[in-house]
Every structure is written in structure tokens, then in C-alpha cells.
Scaffold this motif. Structure first.
Motif, mmCIF file in Angstrom:
data_model
loop_
_atom_site.group_PDB
_atom_site.id
_atom_site.type_symbol
_atom_site.label_atom_id
_atom_site.label_comp_id
_atom_site.label_asym_id
_atom_site.label_seq_id
_atom_site.Cartn_x
_atom_site.Cartn_y
_atom_site.Cartn_z
ATOM 1 N N LYS A 54 0.926 -1.215 0.101
ATOM 2 C CA LYS A 54 0.088 0.171 -0.161
ATOM 3 C C LYS A 54 0.882 1.224 -0.095
ATOM 4 C CE LYS A 54 -3.545 -2.499 2.704
ATOM 5 N NZ LYS A 54 -4.425 -2.530 3.820
ATOM 6 N N SER A 55 1.979 1.263 -0.611
ATOM 7 C CA SER A 55 2.804 2.368 -0.810
ATOM 8 C C SER A 55 2.657 3.161 -2.049
ATOM 9 C CB SER A 55 4.510 1.930 -0.442
ATOM 10 O OG SER A 55 4.699 1.235 -1.465
ATOM 11 N N GLN A 56 2.205 2.643 -3.198
ATOM 12 C CA GLN A 56 2.126 3.267 -4.518
ATOM 13 C C GLN A 56 0.774 2.927 -5.111
ATOM 14 O OE1 GLN A 56 5.333 3.062 -7.187
ATOM 15 N NE2 GLN A 56 7.170 2.859 -5.738
ATOM 16 N N VAL A 57 0.257 3.889 -5.765
ATOM 17 C CA VAL A 57 -0.958 3.783 -6.513
ATOM 18 C C VAL A 57 -0.589 3.675 -7.895
ATOM 19 C CG1 VAL A 57 -3.051 5.170 -7.190
ATOM 20 C CG2 VAL A 57 -2.176 5.193 -4.882
ATOM 21 N N TYR A 58 -1.172 2.535 -8.531
ATOM 22 C CA TYR A 58 -1.171 2.328 -10.173
ATOM 23 C C TYR A 58 -2.675 2.458 -10.763
ATOM 24 C CZ TYR A 58 3.344 0.328 -8.651
ATOM 25 O OH TYR A 58 4.668 0.109 -8.220
ATOM 26 N N TYR A 59 -2.620 2.663 -12.098
ATOM 27 C CA TYR A 59 -3.847 2.744 -12.803
ATOM 28 C C TYR A 59 -3.642 1.566 -13.932
ATOM 29 C CZ TYR A 59 -5.053 6.959 -10.492
ATOM 30 O OH TYR A 59 -5.332 7.755 -9.447
ATOM 31 N N ARG A 60 -4.782 1.108 -14.048
ATOM 32 C CA ARG A 60 -4.757 -0.367 -14.874
ATOM 33 C C ARG A 60 -4.920 0.307 -16.263
ATOM 34 N NH1 ARG A 60 -6.064 -5.244 -12.228
ATOM 35 N NH2 ARG A 60 -7.245 -5.021 -10.157
ATOM 36 N N GLU A 112 -0.313 1.306 -16.373
ATOM 37 C CA GLU A 112 -0.089 2.730 -17.129
ATOM 38 C C GLU A 112 1.310 3.047 -16.294
ATOM 39 O OE1 GLU A 112 -2.077 4.782 -20.009
ATOM 40 O OE2 GLU A 112 -1.459 2.702 -20.127
ATOM 41 N N VAL A 113 2.169 3.625 -16.990
ATOM 42 C CA VAL A 113 3.346 4.360 -16.336
ATOM 43 C C VAL A 113 3.166 5.641 -16.809
ATOM 44 C CG1 VAL A 113 5.710 4.221 -16.362
ATOM 45 C CG2 VAL A 113 4.631 2.141 -16.888
ATOM 46 N N ARG A 114 2.847 6.440 -15.878
ATOM 47 C CA ARG A 114 2.797 8.036 -16.112
ATOM 48 C C ARG A 114 3.973 8.498 -16.443
ATOM 49 N NH1 ARG A 114 0.534 7.196 -10.980
ATOM 50 N NH2 ARG A 114 2.193 8.671 -10.288
ATOM 51 N N GLU A 115 3.980 9.723 -16.983
ATOM 52 C CA GLU A 115 5.180 10.428 -17.664
ATOM 53 C C GLU A 115 6.147 10.750 -16.485
ATOM 54 O OE1 GLU A 115 7.634 11.534 -20.587
ATOM 55 O OE2 GLU A 115 5.559 10.839 -20.912
ATOM 56 N N ASP A 116 5.464 11.140 -15.077
ATOM 57 C CA ASP A 116 6.235 11.659 -14.116
ATOM 58 C C ASP A 116 6.829 10.374 -13.344
ATOM 59 O OD1 ASP A 116 4.053 10.638 -12.972
ATOM 60 O OD2 ASP A 116 3.593 12.611 -11.932
ATOM 61 N N SER A 117 6.481 9.251 -13.596
ATOM 62 C CA SER A 117 6.894 7.874 -12.811
ATOM 63 C C SER A 117 7.860 6.997 -13.797
ATOM 64 C CB SER A 117 5.694 7.417 -12.331
ATOM 65 O OG SER A 117 4.998 6.790 -13.206
ATOM 66 N N LEU A 118 8.255 7.450 -15.016
ATOM 67 C CA LEU A 118 8.851 6.704 -15.991
ATOM 68 C C LEU A 118 10.192 6.381 -15.271
ATOM 69 C CD1 LEU A 118 8.300 8.407 -19.222
ATOM 70 C CD2 LEU A 118 7.812 5.871 -18.484
ATOM 71 N N LEU A 127 7.385 2.031 -22.603
ATOM 72 C CA LEU A 127 6.512 1.897 -21.083
ATOM 73 C C LEU A 127 5.593 3.007 -21.346
ATOM 74 C CD1 LEU A 127 9.195 1.635 -18.380
ATOM 75 C CD2 LEU A 127 7.854 -0.370 -19.242
ATOM 76 N N ARG A 128 5.875 3.982 -21.911
ATOM 77 C CA ARG A 128 4.797 4.822 -22.067
ATOM 78 C C ARG A 128 3.675 4.419 -22.965
ATOM 79 N NH1 ARG A 128 7.592 8.484 -24.827
ATOM 80 N NH2 ARG A 128 8.693 9.278 -23.121
ATOM 81 N N ASP A 129 3.918 3.823 -24.156
ATOM 82 C CA ASP A 129 2.929 3.369 -25.144
ATOM 83 C C ASP A 129 2.258 2.299 -24.772
ATOM 84 O OD1 ASP A 129 3.599 5.796 -26.552
ATOM 85 O OD2 ASP A 129 4.777 4.657 -28.161
ATOM 86 N N TYR A 130 2.859 1.109 -23.991
ATOM 87 C CA TYR A 130 2.241 -0.116 -23.860
ATOM 88 C C TYR A 130 2.289 -0.463 -22.418
ATOM 89 C CZ TYR A 130 2.951 -0.401 -28.770
ATOM 90 O OH TYR A 130 2.803 -0.278 -30.276
ATOM 91 N N GLY A 131 2.624 0.339 -21.481
ATOM 92 C CA GLY A 131 2.664 0.121 -20.112
ATOM 93 C C GLY A 131 3.478 -1.278 -19.630
ATOM 94 N N SER A 137 8.558 -4.989 -23.176
ATOM 95 C CA SER A 137 8.098 -3.955 -22.010
ATOM 96 C C SER A 137 8.676 -4.876 -20.889
ATOM 97 C CB SER A 137 6.571 -3.770 -21.769
ATOM 98 O OG SER A 137 6.421 -3.246 -20.442
ATOM 99 N N LEU A 138 8.304 -6.367 -20.667
ATOM 100 C CA LEU A 138 8.823 -7.124 -19.728
ATOM 101 C C LEU A 138 10.347 -7.212 -19.614
ATOM 102 C CD1 LEU A 138 7.065 -10.436 -18.428
ATOM 103 C CD2 LEU A 138 9.822 -10.270 -18.808
#
Length: 927
Positions: free
Chosen positions: A422-428, A496-502, A517-521, A557-558
Motif C-alpha cells: 500500500k505504498s504506491q498507486v497504479y492505474y490499470r 499505465e506508466v505515467r510520464e512523471d513516474s517513468l 513503457l509509455r505506449d504499452y505500459g 516491456s517485460l
């Protein structure tokens, strides 16, 4: 049967017959107007060993479903049910009831070897469960028990999954990322209501269950008149309603679409009901879909759950249904049960009812007029400890000798997730297309119901070349597609990988990291539903064929994530359970075992595995190099290859220290230092030595492509010396010895000994100017494996045992050597196909499919391993995805028949892919 009198509902089946049907083989009640019902007995077709030439895989009767359909008493074939797939009568019972592998299954000699490990594990398990209140990444104390019930999971890749069993029960849930609840929720059901001339004549829950709740409902469907057919990502359930001249076909559809990086991520499933009236009188038909808000467990007990109706009209299409709001932290979600409203259908609902009551109100509501009351407004939030459910009903007219269609969807919107720490928030991933606000369930439902026909066309276009190929056996067609369930249902996350968290580049060499990572997560899947580690790399080596062939951008990506983790370190010291030694969590320039536990914080804290210190494992670095080149070969992505080249150099430099005598061949360390993590290996070995030589050969190719002449010369020299040492130390005239130690098991026949050659051939290498292993040695070794590990084990009917002594007795020197590993067997079969032993390859793989899917009842939970008798280990495992390596091998063989290898003249080295990078991908998908 409940509180209703069946005679008043006109079920056509007396109550006594319904009860006996649920308990045992009944006398089937056949009204005179049906002309009687004859039992359909489908017999197994002949084995290819009996009726095919040895160089062909064999052709199976596409209708063959074997003993799984022997108890089917109905005549109905269902509406557009395909001939190929996994088919089972709902009344079938699996006679063999195996147990999970546990400590009491270990021989005394092996138990003595592992007593220290056992004690350390118990201490660690107690601290994890009782002090930290967390779930162990591998729980050897509380294994998932055998339940022979699972069917195709619902949901695309990375948004969570819900599994509907082959008897119709919703029974396995993965909504919180990577964490499973194996719970059958009784209220989650489909119910059919038939009416004639304004009177309800038949109303039945389409379930074989006889629960203690909702007892006013008519349970106990006769399973002898229904069957299930799975061809992932679709499934069909056919119900012949006794005495009613009505057949229901429920088609389940999930958007698993190769090379699609949008719809494949959607957390949705569609249920299409085709209702056929074989009688001469018109009927009104209704299907009710009821669903509990939550699973009835601890997450629901706090209360505050509420439902509300919705209606969404867009582009001339209207969808109506219910939203079930489940706002329990840390990962709140909304479930949508919805139906498509057309000119020919009526959609009604009941907003809330108690799923733990008798259900009298709901049942009577439907019974009265085939519709529900459709109250307006949202329900009152549930009280603590009180459950809430809702239902949606679709009704239509069914003309004589006619058909109608009723369409439902199930969607869930959990856009924002946190892992266990529970230390980071991610978006699917799907939030890129449907928003991050948690209000997307209506739009997801609408989209699914309007697009499913297009999804089906694309699924058919993808699968048809395989299904229409008469040279392929029917079991293989089922296995190839049905084993893909794990890409979605492997605890999978696609984020998703946000621009500010790349992530920051390490070394500044990965120029394509951020675009990928930006285009495909970010993508991650578990080693297994019971082995809770993301992207376990030694196992992904086998499973990765499915990903690179169907969603190659996710594989890349992996790989970037693995490369990033490789160049980093975590010097936190911890005690390893097998050796008891204390060492860092992660060292720099070695491939991580995994990228973390979903109950912790994956990517941030890698290497959840703490049985061994995998920095000293011999296979991980090699498997990275081999996969990098394979991925380049199949995609033609030169930017990816250039980004990975420095990482490959770093891990190979790290690997060099294992060649202690500088003969060009690495040595194992006298413990289980590779993917067979309970099978000790000492000195040069067939498995790791073969992977080493293959990786060195690939480095020669990559050096040429990257114009690094000094590295090309270096690795060419190592390869020359290593080949000589490998043949001299391990080849015995029939196969490669397990290892070169003086232990009794050193001459064991390992089924996976040709893994290096397998990957070379998959990369278009390993023959001609790029030959590493003598071809006649490879073929002879594979023939020996087939003779001993396959044919001499369980009569050739269970695949290949990992280790076999040369006199034909399984190697029981470890707890893994006498197991069958399904994913290894599929990889072995691919190797056989590559070397022209096609019949042997199919025969070998067939044993695993027949054992898992037809004998042990482990459909959609293919385990890592099973023994000849009694036990299985690690249900729902990643490695069996390697069956896609068989498909690649078949396609490469066919391509070779039409073209010749491309060899650069003058250098003696093949400096490019043998066929051209993308050629081997032909016909894998419509794209």
C-alpha cells in the motif's frame, strides 16, 4: 426442489426425477411428444500410434470428447458450438481425486536432505502469517485443495479475472491484483423462465447446486442434459431442457485479441444466450442473471455496499442494468450486470435482495410474469454483516421452430490499485481508454455488448488456420488455445506508466525504454496462482513464447523491466531458506528471479523468492540472453537489440566466473542452482551447459549485428572450446549425462537436456554455419528421451518424466526428478518437432494434455507438476504456456520447406535471422 410445486410450473420433469438426477444416474423422464431420448456415447478415437505414420502428428475425430461426454443423455448439439475444444458433460464426475504435494509425500532420504530447509521455512512461515499478518508467497502449509470445477475465466489481460466453472458456478476471483479467492458465490446464477399463453410452465436455476440459502429457488438442474465446451477465450454451455423442446446455448466471450493493446485489456465478459424452440407453440422466454455485491467474505462484512440501476443510450444502442458498488479499501470497485435492450427484448431488474435469505421474493417476482419489478433509485447501503445482491432479466418472444437471442455483460471497474504494501498507486491499462474515475462500468458494459460480434470475428480469424488444419490432432487444438487462459488469469496486471513516474535509465543506454513503457505500459503475471511471484524469469523462459507470438510489445516491456532490475542492486541482507546463509536480496548485473510479490510492492522490491540466493543460479543470465535474441528475431526490432546488448554483455561477464577451469563450459555449484530448484547439479551439466553454449552462440550473432568485432571473436573462441568440453564430458553415445559428477544420478536421462538447442532453433540458429550441438547427437538424445522418459514411464500416457535412469526406472534422487513438468514437456515436444521427430513430439505432449484435462480434472488450472500417482504440485502455473513453442516450431518447419536459410558469405557467421525476423510469425494472427 424448493417451496414451489413443480407441477404448477410445468417443468416437464417430476420432482422425484429431478432429485434423483442430482444424486445419481436417473431414469430419464421423456414425455411422449419428444419421441424419447437416446443416450449419446462418444468413444475415444484410435491413438495415432495405431493408425498414423510415425512422421505425422495424426488426425483425430473432431467430435471426440472421450469419456468426459459419455454421460451426456441429450441430443442437442447447441447453437454454433465449434467441433474443437474441451468438452464435458455437466454430470461428469472425475474418479481420480489427487492431493496437493506436501511434506508427507517426500521420501525419507529426501526429507533428511531438506530437514534444515523445512525448519527454517516453518519459522519464516510463522513470522509471516502470525506476526506480519501476511500471506506467504508460497504456502506449503495451506495448499489450494483440488476442485475439479474450473472453466474459462472472464476478463481481458491485466484488469482482474472472474472464473466461471464448467458447471456454471462463479468460483474463482482475482480482482485485487495477484491475490485469489477460491469461493463459489451461490447467488451468482442464470435462471430460465418459460411461459406459454400467459402462464409460467418452467422455471429453473441453471445450476446443479443444492444450497442451503435461496432455498425457494428451483435448484438441482439435471446435468445429464447439458454440456460445456471451452475454446478460450470463448466457451459454450448447452442446456437441453427436458420435456420443453427448448435448447439454451450460452456463449461466453472475453476480448483476448492478439496484437490488440486496447480491447484485450478490458475487464469485461459477455454472455450471449441463443434460445431454440423445437416445438410448434410460441413461448415467452426470460433469462435472469443474479449477482451478489462482493463474494460474501470478510471484504463484505463491514457493510456499506449498495446497488443502483443504470441505462446508457449511445449511438442508437441502449444498455440497461445494475451497478454493484463495492467501495472497500484499498481497491474499491464497481461491478456492472447489464443487458442489451433491442426492439425484440425487454430488460427488467431487481435492485437489491438478500442473497443469504430464502430468495422467495425474487423467485415469485420472476415466476409471476417472467419479468422483474424494476424499482427506481439506489438501494440502501448494506448493514454490517448483511449481504446484498441484484438481478437483471431479459425477456423475448420465442416463435414456433424459432430462435431468439438474449445478451448480457459483466464488467468491473477497479481503475486504481495498490499492492499489498500500500505504498504506491497504479492505474490499470484500460483506464487509458475508459478513464480513471471509477465510473466506467456503464461505458464498459455498453462497449462490450456493442463490440463482441467484432471480437468474435477476429478470434475466429486468428484461430481458424489452426482449427482448420487437418494435420493437427484435436487435443492439440484444444490445448493450444485453452492453455492461454493463464495470460489473463495468472494474477496478471497491465499498468499505465505515467510520464512523471517513468523509471530512470541505468547507464543511459536504453533509448527505447520510455517509449515502450509509455505506449504499452507495464505487464506482469505470476509464476503460479499458488507461487505468488511476478515475472519469475526462469519459468518465463518457457512461457514467453505465448507472449512474444501474440502480444510482442508486452514481452518487450517485460524485458525492459528485467533489464532495469538487472542493473540495480538491493544489498539488504536476508537468510535463505535452503542453505541458511545470509546474503543480499539482489546483486548488480545478475538477472532477478522475479520482480516481486503482489502482497508487497513489485518492481520496487524484487526477488520475493528466498529459498535460494539466485545470484548464483546458472540459468537466469543465460535465459535472458537467449530470450533477447529470440525476441529480436521474431520482431525485427533492432532498437530493442541495441538497448539490450550492454545488458547482455554485463550478465555474460557475470556468468563467466562459473567457468572455473576456463575450458569454455560453466560448472554447476553442487546444489540446486537453476529452475529445478530441488534437484542438485554438480560440475558441467547437460541443462545449464547446453543453455550456456546456446547463449554464447547467440552472443556471437549479436556481436556481429552490433558490429562489435572484439566481442564476436571473444565469444567465438569460448564457443569453440565449450563445445568440445561439453561433448567430451557429457555425451555418452545415447544422450547427454545429467551432470559430470560421480553421483549415481549423474547418468540420469534428463528430459530437458536439449533446452539450449530448442532455443537456438527457435531463433533460426543451431544448424549449418550456426551449429552448436551435433545434429545426430541431438536426435539420438531426443529418441532416448522418448524411449525412456516417455514410453517407459506410465505406459507413455503421461508425458515425459523429468529424470529417468538409463535402465528405465525414474530418478528419485530428488523431489523433482520423478515429476512431470507440463511446461517442460511442451518445450520438449517443440524440440522434437524442430528436429523432425514430429510424431514423437505430439505423442509426448498428448500425454500431458490427456492427464491434466481429461483424467485429473485440472482444466484451467494446469499445474506445474504431477507424479505418476497420488499428487500434483502448484495449480494454475505459468510454464505450460510453452505449448506455443510447438506452434512456432510447426510454422518454422513449414516455412523452411518453402525457403532456404540466408547465410552471409565470407564470414562463416550468420549475422542476421535465418528466415528474416518476422517471417516465422506468418499466419499467427490476422494482422
Amino acid at each position: 426442489v424448493g417451496t414451489q410445486d413443480p407441477r404448477n410450473m410445468g417443468t416437464g420433469v417430476p420432482a422425484s426425477e429431478q432429485i434423483s438426477c442430482a444424486k445419481g444416474r436417473p431414469k430419464v423422464y421423456c414425455p411422449e411428444d419428444t419421441g424419447g431420448t437416446e443416450a449419446v456415447h462418444i468413444t475415444d478415437c484410435e491413438s495415432p500410434v495405431d493408425n498414423q505414420r510415425k512422421n505425422e502428428p495424426g488426425y483425430y475425430n473432431p467430435e471426440d470428447s472421450g469419456h468426459l461426454m459419455a454421460s451426456y443423455e441429450g441430443k442437442a448439439k447447441g447453437y454454433q458450438v465449434p467441433p474443437f475444444g474441451w468438452r464435458i458433460c455437466l454430470a461428469h464426475e472425475f474418479t481420480e481425486k489427487r492431493k496437493p504435494f506436501q511434506a508427507n509425500n517426500i521420501s525419507l532420504s529426501n526429507m533428511i536432505k531438506h530437514i534444515g530447509m523445512g525448519l527454517r521455512y516453518l519459522q519464516w512461515w510463522y513470522r509471516k502469517t502470525q506476526v506480519e499478518k501476511k500471506t506467504p508467497f508460497i504456502d506449503m502449509i495451506n495448499c489450494v485443495p483440488l476442485r475439479q470445477i474450473y472453466g474459462c475465466p472472464l476478463g481481458g489481460i491485466g484488469g482482474g479475472t472472474i472464473t466461471r466453472g464448467w458447471r456454471g458456478q462463479f468460483c474463482r476471483w482475482q480482482l485485487n491484483p495477484g491475490m485469489y479467492q477460491h469461493r463459489t458465490v451461490i447467488a451468482d446464477q442464470f435462471t430460465v423462465c418459460l411461459r406459454r399463453e400467459g402462464q409460467t410452465i418452467y422455471q429453473q436455476v441453471l445450476s446443479l447446486e443444492r444450497p442451503s440459502v435461496l432455498c425457494s429457488w428451483n435448484w438441482g438442474l439435471c446435468g445429464y442434459f447439458a454440456f460445456y465446451h471451452a475454446l478460450y477465450p470463448r466457451a459454450w454451455t448447452v442446456y437441453q431442457l427436458p420435456g420443453q423442446n427448448v435448447t439454451l446455448t450460452c456463449r461466453q466471450i472475453t476480448p483476448i485479441l492478439p496484437h490488440d493493446y486496447q480491447d484485450s485489456s478490458l475487464p469485461v465478459g459477455v454472455f450471449v444466450w441463443d434460445v431454440e424452440n423445437e416445438g410448434d407453440e410460441a413461448l415467452d422466454v426470460s433469462i435472469m442473471f443474479s449477482m451478489r455485491n462482493g463474494l460474501g467474505g470478510g471484504d463484505d462484512a463491514t457493510g456499506g455496499l449498495w446497488n443502483e440501476p443504470f441505462c446508457l443510450e449511445r449511438d442508437g444502442e441502449t444498455v440497461q442494468g445494475l451497478l454493484l458498488h463495492h467501495l472497500t479499501l484499498p481497491n474499491p470497485y464497481t461491478m456492472a450486470v447489464a443487458a442489451r435492450l433491442t426492439a425484440d427484448t425487454t430488460v427488467t431488474h431487481i435492485t437489491a435482495f438478500d442473497p443469504d435469505s430464502t430468495g422467495q421474493q425474487v423467485w415469485q417476482d420472476l415466476l409471476q410474469d417472467g419479468q422483474l419489478d424494476s424499482p427506481a433509485g439506489q438501494s440502501t447501503p448494506s448493514q454490517k454483516g448483511v449481504g446484498v445482491a441484484g438481478a437483471v432479466c431479459v425477456s423475448a418472444k420465442l416463435p414456433p421452430r424459432g430462435r431468439c437471442r438474449l445478451e448480457f455483460s459483466l464488467a468491473w471497474d477497479m481503475p486504481r490499485i495498490m499492492f499489498g504494501a500500500k505504498s504506491q498507486v497504479y492505474y490499470r491499462r484500460y483506464t487509458r481508454f475508459f478513464g480513471q474515475d471509477g465510473d466506467a462500468a456503464p461505458a464498459l458494459s455498453h462497449y462490450a455488448l456493442c463490440r463482441y460480434a467484432d471480437w468474435e470475428e477476429r478470434i475466429s480469424a486468428w484461430q481458424s488456420p489452426v482449427l482448420d488444419d487437418r494435420s493437427l490432432p484435436a487435443w492439440y487444438k484444444s490445448a493450444l488455445f485453452n492453455e492461454l487462459y493463464f495470460l489473463a488469469d495468472g494474477g496478471t496486471v497491465w499498468l499505465e506508466v505515467r510520464e512523471d513516474s517513468l523509471p530512470k535509465e541505468v547507464g543511459g543506454s536504453m533509448h527505447h525504454l520510455h517509449p515502450i513503457l509509455r505506449d504499452y505500459g507495464r505487464f506482469a503475471y505470476l509464476e503460479g496462482q499458488e507461487y505468488r511471484m511476478y515475472n519469475t524469469y526462469d519459468v518465463h523462459f518457457y512461457a514467453s513464447f505465448a507472449l512474444i507470438m501474440l502480444w510482442p510489445k508486452l514481452e518487450l516491456s517485460l524485458q525492459y523491466d528485467i533489464a532495469l532490475a538487472t542493473l540495480r542492486e538491493d544489498l539488504t541482507r536476508r537468510r535463505y531458506l535452503m542453505s541458511g546463509m545470509v546474503a543480499p536480496v539482489k546483486r548488480r548485473n545478475v538477472i532477478p528471479h522475479d520482480i516481486g510479490d503482489p502482497d508487497d510492492e513489485p518492481w520496487l522490491r524484487v526477488n520475493a523468492y528466498l529459498i535460494h540466493d539466485t545470484a548464483d543460479w546458472k540459468d537466469l543470465n543465460l535465459k535472458f540472453v537467449l530470450q533477447v535474441y529470440r525476441d529480436y528475431y521474431l520482431t525485427g526490432d533492432q532498437g530493442f537489440l541495441k538497448d539490450m546488448w550492454p545488458v547482455c554483455l554485463a550478465v555474460m561477464e557475470s556468468e563467466m566466473k562459473f567457468d572455473r577451469d576456463h575450458d569454455g563450459l560453466i560448472e554447476n555449484g553442487g546444489y540446486a542452482d537453476q529452475t529445478y530448484d530441488a534437484w542438485v547439479t554438480t560440475g558441467p551439466s547437460a541443462y545449464c551447459g547446453g543453455l550456456w553454449l546456446a547463449a554464447v552462440a547467440v552472443m556471437v550473432q549479436m556481436a556481429a549485428l552490433c558490429r562489435a568485432q572484439n566481442m564476436q571473436d571473444k565469444f567465438s573462441s569460448i564457443l569453440s572450446r565449450g563445445r568440445e568440453a561439453y561433448e567430451r564430458l557429457l555425451w555418452n553415445g545415447r544422450y547427454y549425462n545429467y551432470d559430470s559428477s560421480s553421483q549415481p544420478y549423474s547418468r540420469s536421462v534428463m528430459s530437458d537436456q536439449c533446452a539450449g538447442q530448442w532455443f537456438l532453433k527457435a531463433c533460426g540458429l543451431g544448424e549449418g554455419d550456426t551449429e552448436v550441438f551435433p545434429p545426430h547427437h541431438v536426435v539420438r538424445a531426443l529418441q532416448t528421451i522418448f524411449e525412456l522418459n516417455v514410453q517407459a514411464f506410465a505406459g507413455g500416457a503421461m508425458g515425459a518424466v523429468n529424470g529417468m535412469q538409463p535402465h528405465g526406472v525414474p530418478d528419485r534422487s530428488s523431489v523433482q526428478s520423478d515429476e512431470v513438468w507440463v511446461g517442460v514437456v511442451y518445450g520438449l515436444a517443440a524440440t522434437m518437432i524442430q528436429e523432425g521427430l514430429t510424431w514423437e513430439g505430439f505423442r509426448t505432449a498428448e500425454g500431458c494434455y490427456r492427464t491434466v484435462w481429461e483424467r485429473l480434472g485440472l482444466a484451467f488450472q494446469t499445474p506445474e507438476a504431477y507424479c505418476r500417482q497420488r499428487v500434483f504440485r502448484s495449480l494454475a502455473y505459468m510454464r505450460p504456456l510453452s505449448i506455443w513453442a510447438m506452434q512456432l516450431a510447426l510454422q518454422q518447419q513449414r516455412h523452411k520447406q518453402a525457403s532456404r536459410p540466408i547465410v552471409k558469405q565470407g564470414t562463416g557467421l550468420n549475422t542476421g535471422p535465418t528466415f528474416g525476423p518476422k517471417d516465422a510469425m506468418a499466419n499467427l494472427s490476422p494482422e
